[in-house]
Design a protein around this motif. Structure first.
Motif, mmCIF file in Angstrom:
data_model
loop_
_atom_site.group_PDB
_atom_site.id
_atom_site.type_symbol
_atom_site.label_atom_id
_atom_site.label_comp_id
_atom_site.label_asym_id
_atom_site.label_seq_id
_atom_site.Cartn_x
_atom_site.Cartn_y
_atom_site.Cartn_z
ATOM 1 N N HIS A 34 0.618 -1.413 0.261
ATOM 2 C CA HIS A 34 0.104 -0.057 -0.302
ATOM 3 C C HIS A 34 0.430 1.286 0.201
ATOM 4 O O HIS A 34 2.409 1.419 0.395
ATOM 5 C CB HIS A 34 -0.631 0.206 1.402
ATOM 6 N N CYS A 35 0.266 2.687 0.299
ATOM 7 C CA CYS A 35 1.011 3.279 -0.709
ATOM 8 C C CYS A 35 1.681 4.364 1.046
ATOM 9 O O CYS A 35 0.923 3.763 2.163
ATOM 10 C CB CYS A 35 -0.223 4.779 -1.188
ATOM 11 N N PHE A 36 2.503 4.752 0.936
ATOM 12 C CA PHE A 36 2.942 5.779 2.135
ATOM 13 C C PHE A 36 1.525 6.279 3.915
ATOM 14 O O PHE A 36 0.599 6.836 2.477
ATOM 15 C CB PHE A 36 3.666 6.937 1.703
ATOM 16 N N LEU A 43 -9.535 2.103 0.099
ATOM 17 C CA LEU A 43 -9.836 1.722 -1.710
ATOM 18 C C LEU A 43 -8.877 1.177 -3.069
ATOM 19 O O LEU A 43 -9.727 0.585 -2.350
ATOM 20 C CB LEU A 43 -10.439 3.071 -1.645
ATOM 21 N N ALA A 44 -7.740 1.454 -2.565
ATOM 22 C CA ALA A 44 -7.003 1.315 -3.845
ATOM 23 C C ALA A 44 -6.569 -0.001 -3.609
ATOM 24 O O ALA A 44 -7.200 -0.514 -3.845
ATOM 25 C CB ALA A 44 -6.433 2.373 -4.049
ATOM 26 N N SER A 49 -7.292 -5.621 -4.552
ATOM 27 C CA SER A 49 -6.188 -6.530 -4.351
ATOM 28 C C SER A 49 -7.718 -7.212 -4.835
ATOM 29 O O SER A 49 -7.786 -9.128 -4.836
ATOM 30 C CB SER A 49 -6.414 -6.970 -2.936
ATOM 31 N N ARG A 50 -9.274 -6.970 -4.683
ATOM 32 C CA ARG A 50 -10.169 -7.949 -4.792
ATOM 33 C C ARG A 50 -9.812 -8.285 -6.925
ATOM 34 O O ARG A 50 -11.155 -8.930 -6.729
ATOM 35 C CB ARG A 50 -11.344 -7.758 -4.233
ATOM 36 N N ALA A 51 -10.404 -7.242 -7.288
ATOM 37 C CA ALA A 51 -10.386 -7.066 -8.689
ATOM 38 C C ALA A 51 -9.242 -8.400 -9.254
ATOM 39 O O ALA A 51 -9.505 -9.062 -9.899
ATOM 40 C CB ALA A 51 -10.320 -5.912 -9.246
ATOM 41 N N LEU A 52 -7.816 -8.122 -8.070
ATOM 42 C CA LEU A 52 -6.624 -8.975 -8.855
ATOM 43 C C LEU A 52 -7.444 -10.695 -8.331
ATOM 44 O O LEU A 52 -7.894 -11.528 -9.493
ATOM 45 C CB LEU A 52 -5.179 -9.094 -8.268
ATOM 46 N N THR A 230 -9.001 6.498 -5.649
ATOM 47 C CA THR A 230 -10.510 6.106 -4.739
ATOM 48 C C THR A 230 -11.969 5.455 -5.572
ATOM 49 O O THR A 230 -12.565 5.232 -5.116
ATOM 50 C CB THR A 230 -10.181 7.232 -3.522
ATOM 51 N N ARG A 231 -12.043 5.548 -6.675
ATOM 52 C CA ARG A 231 -12.966 5.534 -7.386
ATOM 53 C C ARG A 231 -12.018 4.117 -8.076
ATOM 54 O O ARG A 231 -11.576 3.741 -8.634
ATOM 55 C CB ARG A 231 -12.814 6.462 -8.806
ATOM 56 N N LYS A 232 -13.871 3.472 -7.447
ATOM 57 C CA LYS A 232 -12.804 1.296 -7.745
ATOM 58 C C LYS A 232 -13.301 1.575 -9.176
ATOM 59 O O LYS A 232 -12.479 0.720 -9.540
ATOM 60 C CB LYS A 232 -14.669 1.245 -7.621
ATOM 61 N N SER A 233 -13.936 2.171 -10.558
ATOM 62 C CA SER A 233 -13.507 1.961 -11.922
ATOM 63 C C SER A 233 -12.530 2.482 -12.307
ATOM 64 O O SER A 233 -11.641 1.492 -13.221
ATOM 65 C CB SER A 233 -15.085 2.720 -12.173
ATOM 66 N N ASP A 234 -11.577 3.270 -11.299
ATOM 67 C CA ASP A 234 -9.886 3.128 -12.067
ATOM 68 C C ASP A 234 -9.154 2.186 -11.580
ATOM 69 O O ASP A 234 -8.221 1.679 -12.075
ATOM 70 C CB ASP A 234 -9.643 4.441 -11.297
ATOM 71 N N ALA A 235 -9.770 1.729 -10.349
ATOM 72 C CA ALA A 235 -9.305 0.389 -9.701
ATOM 73 C C ALA A 235 -9.100 -0.486 -10.188
ATOM 74 O O ALA A 235 -8.279 -1.686 -10.010
ATOM 75 C CB ALA A 235 -9.480 0.627 -8.025
#
Length: 409
Positions: A34-36, A43-44, A49-52, A230-235
């Motif tokens: 995850h990020c700093f 959210l990311a 992770s779930r999309a993968l 933070t947008r689910k579509s982008d992730a």
């Protein structure tokens, strides 16, 4: 399917982790950093992770030392500490499932996966999302706190509405990292994903990462995504790109005990109302319902899949016959729709049509476009062939569906 657990880090502190497991066959395993100052539950981290996992990649996300639900102090969550935590996470994933083939890092987590990849023999592919080229880039976001820490004082910094404490060791550990050398010697496939208008980590960082790395390497723009994704579509887009890109670099799939035989399909529910994981012929995908009826619109609906089965079978059959009979067909396009109509509106011209007890009939309309230099006889021949495709015949033959209750595997 999420499995939560803890595992020991380098100094014995327990790190909190979540393993996203595919509903069906596990194609490979992945590790997400995850990020700093974020956490495994950002959210990311959750979305990607779930999309993968939906793409068949069992993905472990975890909280670095001193962050989220992990033990330890944030001041110990410096870059060298992140690297050590990633090694410990790799061990935990190896013990629980299998060593990771793919590393995915978001923001500073991206710099961390670049740094650790060469020390993890199982890793064959690395993907970064909005990653900085220089590790100490993160210090530019709190210059006053950095200056105070360098003077030997404990400095409070404000990030994302949180107050955190850093010291001189934290600052020192963020410096002196030769990421260019690490990238040149990565010896793994690299995918760089970055948003051109990222206001936190500029796009020039992606350019530097890409230039320093050797092939195989790829770059994908995340268009107007924000840095935190933070947008689910982008992730989901990022995860879909990562999964598709990584496929050639993942280890060959060995047959697993209990794999489905050819011609069998397994559908497994999730903790969401309509979302279903589907396993068929070694492929993993999802089905869902539109948001208008309470679904998440993460995949085609059951009726979409029914129509897709008929449409693809129609197109395949037409193409097969055209090839066999030397008909100059260039392409086939099949558009389908499903409706339920009152029988009085439907029976005319439909031989053997039968409605339900409410007087309604299922009607599938199929529009076929044939392109190529075809004469009328050839077009008529291919239209007749469409009605002979196996799925068409199965649907018209009113198949018998036998259902029973089976014991859990």
């Amino acid at each position: 399917m999420t499995e939560n657990f803890t595992f020991p880090a380098r100094d014995g502190q327990m790190l909190s982790a979540s393993l996203e497991r595919p509903a069906g066959r596990i194609r490979a395993t992945a590790l997400f950093a995850h990020c700093f100052t974020c956490s495994k539950d950002s959210l990311a981290a959750r979305y990607v992770s779930r999309a993968l996992a939906e793409a068949g990649l069992a993905t472990l996300r975890f909280d670095f030392t001193g962050l989220g639900s992990s033990e330890g102090a944030f001041a110990d969550s410096h870059f060298a500490g992140n690297i050590a935590d990633l090694k410990a996470a790799c061990d935990a994933l190896s013990e629980r499932l299998a060593p990771p083939s793919l590393l995915v890092g978001h923001s500073l987590g991206g710099a961390a996966v670049i740094a650790v990849a060469k020390n993890l023999p199982s890793v064959t592919a690395v993907a970064t999302i909005g990653a900085p080229f220089a590790v100490d880039h993160v210090l530019s976001h709190f210059p006053d706190g950095t200056a105070k820490a360098r003077r030997g004082e404990a400095a409070e910094i404000e990030i994302g509405g949180r107050t955190l404490v850093i010291d001189a060791d934290f600052v020192a550990q963020m410096q002196g990292h030769d990421q260019a050398d690490r990238l040149a010697d990565l010896n793994r496939a690299l995918l760089v994903l970055h948003a051109p208008r990222d206001q936190i980590v500029g796009i020039d960082n992606a350019s530097q990462i890409f230039a320093a790395a050797k092939h195989p390497k790829s770059f994908v723009s995340l268009n107007d995504a924000n840095h935190l994704l933070t947008r689910k579509s982008d992730a989901h887009y990022a995860a879909a790109v990562i999964a598709a890109w990584a496929e050639p670099y993942l280890p060959a799939v060995a047959p697993l005990p209990g794999d489905l035989a050819e011609g069998h399909v397994r559908v497994t529910g999730t903790d969401e109302t309509f979302l279903q994981h589907i396993e068929a012929s070694g492929h993993l995908f999802v089905s869902d319902e539109p948001k208008s009826v309470g679904g998440g619109n993460a995949g085609p609906t059951p009726y979409d899949l029914l129509l897709a089965g008929l449409g693809s079978c129609t197109s395949m059959t037409i193409r097969m016959v055209a090839t066999r009979e030397n008909i100059p067909l260039e392409n086939v396009s099949v558009t389908l729709s499903h409706d339920r109509r009152h029988c009085d509106d439907c029976f005319t011209g439909i031989e053997g049509a039968k409605g339900d007890k409410k007087g309604r009939l299922d009607v599938i309309e199929r529009h076929i476009v044939l392109t190529g230099e075809l004469d009328d006889a050839q077009r008529a021949r291919l239209l007749r062939v469409a009605n002979l495709c196996p799925v068409h015949r199965t649907l018209e033959n009113t198949p018998v569906i036998k259902t029973d209750l089976a014991d859990p595997a």
